[in-house]
Motif scaffolding. Structure first.
Motif, PDB file in Angstrom:
ATOM      1  N   PRO A  42      -3.721   1.114   4.786  1.00  0.00           N
ATOM      2  CA  PRO A  42      -2.794   0.157   5.394  1.00  0.00           C
ATOM      3  C   PRO A  42      -1.625   0.885   6.052  1.00  0.00           C
ATOM      4  O   PRO A  42      -1.133   1.889   5.533  1.00  0.00           O
ATOM      5  CB  PRO A  42      -2.333  -0.695   4.205  1.00  0.00           C
ATOM      6  N   GLU A 108      -2.901  -4.412   7.055  1.00  0.00           N
ATOM      7  CA  GLU A 108      -2.262  -4.274   5.746  1.00  0.00           C
ATOM      8  C   GLU A 108      -3.125  -4.887   4.642  1.00  0.00           C
ATOM      9  O   GLU A 108      -3.841  -5.864   4.880  1.00  0.00           O
ATOM     10  CB  GLU A 108      -0.888  -4.947   5.757  1.00  0.00           C
ATOM     11  N   ASN A 127       2.058  -6.744   1.373  1.00  0.00           N
ATOM     12  CA  ASN A 127       1.713  -5.388   1.802  1.00  0.00           C
ATOM     13  C   ASN A 127       2.492  -4.371   0.974  1.00  0.00           C
ATOM     14  O   ASN A 127       3.313  -4.741   0.116  1.00  0.00           O
ATOM     15  CB  ASN A 127       1.995  -5.200   3.302  1.00  0.00           C
TER      16      ASN A 127
END
Length: 244
Positions: A42, A108, A127
């Motif tokens: 991510p 994410e 996230n």
């Protein structure tokens, strides 16, 4: 909401609860090796690896881009559990995982917490950047945020600076700004959540029924009735930010 990485840098450099160690950032080669093994990491976590590389929360390390045989490596075999990837294991045994099956359109991965006793799973943040923001807020005694709207914002990003100069504060900024302008003394039911970089503040209630509306008011004119004295900016801050 896409994390504001410059606000994340500001938070990390100021945070009392996100300890950094002098090892420095992970090398590009190690980050690429981790992505070859795990797939695209991510963006906010990948940024953190490249800028900081190592860090501790509550005495427990955040997984980093180290050789796979190292216990702290994000590639360590014990961290991968199907669609979950453990990046932080608390000292009491609870674990924070990336939810690999819930990747967002921005790349994410949401963060979930797994209970050490019964294995139950709970959503934490949208996230990795939001995870760091919420951990910082908790370390500062802000719980997960001063009202539900700001708490939701911090689960995605530790503040936002827009191109037009509007700044929504992260947990590392909000206390100092409210103390500077003595908001609690002048308007005890309100809080300053941001500013327009031009002398006007963004205010929201932290008590009462309406904790969604945001009002603009000159920072030199703070009083008890901000809903009357101020200009209504939006009743949906997150939607307003998302639409620019």
């Amino acid at each position: 909401m896409r994390p504001d990485l410059e606000q994340l840098r500001s938070l990390l450099d100021a945070s009392p609860g996100l300890a950094k160690r002098p090892a420095g950032p992970a090398s590009r080669e190690r980050i690429e090796t981790a992505q070859t093994r795990l797939g695209p990491l991510p963006p906010s976590y990948r940024w953190w690896l490249g800028e900081y590389g190592t860090g501790w929360i509550g005495g427990a390390p955040i997984a980093t881009a180290a050789p796979a045989e190292a216990d702290e490596a994000i590639m360590a075999a014990w961290r991968s559990r199907g669609t979950r990837l453990c990046f932080h294991s608390e000292e009491d045994g609870d674990e924070h995982h990336f939810a690999l099956d819930r990747r967002g359109s921005d790349g994410e991965w949401p963060v979930v917490r797994r209970d050490r006793f019964d294995g139950a799973e709970y959503p934490v943040t949208e996230n990795f950047a939001g995870f760091l923001a919420v951990q910082d807020a908790l370390a500062r005694g802000l719980r997960d945020g001063p009202n539900p709207t700001i708490a939701a914002l911090w689960r995605s990003t530790p503040g936002v600076l827009r191109d037009d100069g509007v700044l929504l504060y992260g947990p590392h900024q909000i206390q100092e700004r409210n103390e500077t302008f003595e908001v609690r003394g002048y308007a005890p039911d309100w809080m300053l959540v941001g500013d327009d970089s031009g002398g006007r503040g963004l205010f929201m209630r932290h008590r009462g029924r309406d904790r969604r509306s945001v009002y603009l008011l000159d920072l030199g004119a703070i009083g008890g009735n901000l809903a009357v004295d101020g200009e209504l900016l939006t009743e949906d801050l997150l939607g307003w930010l998302a639409t620019g």
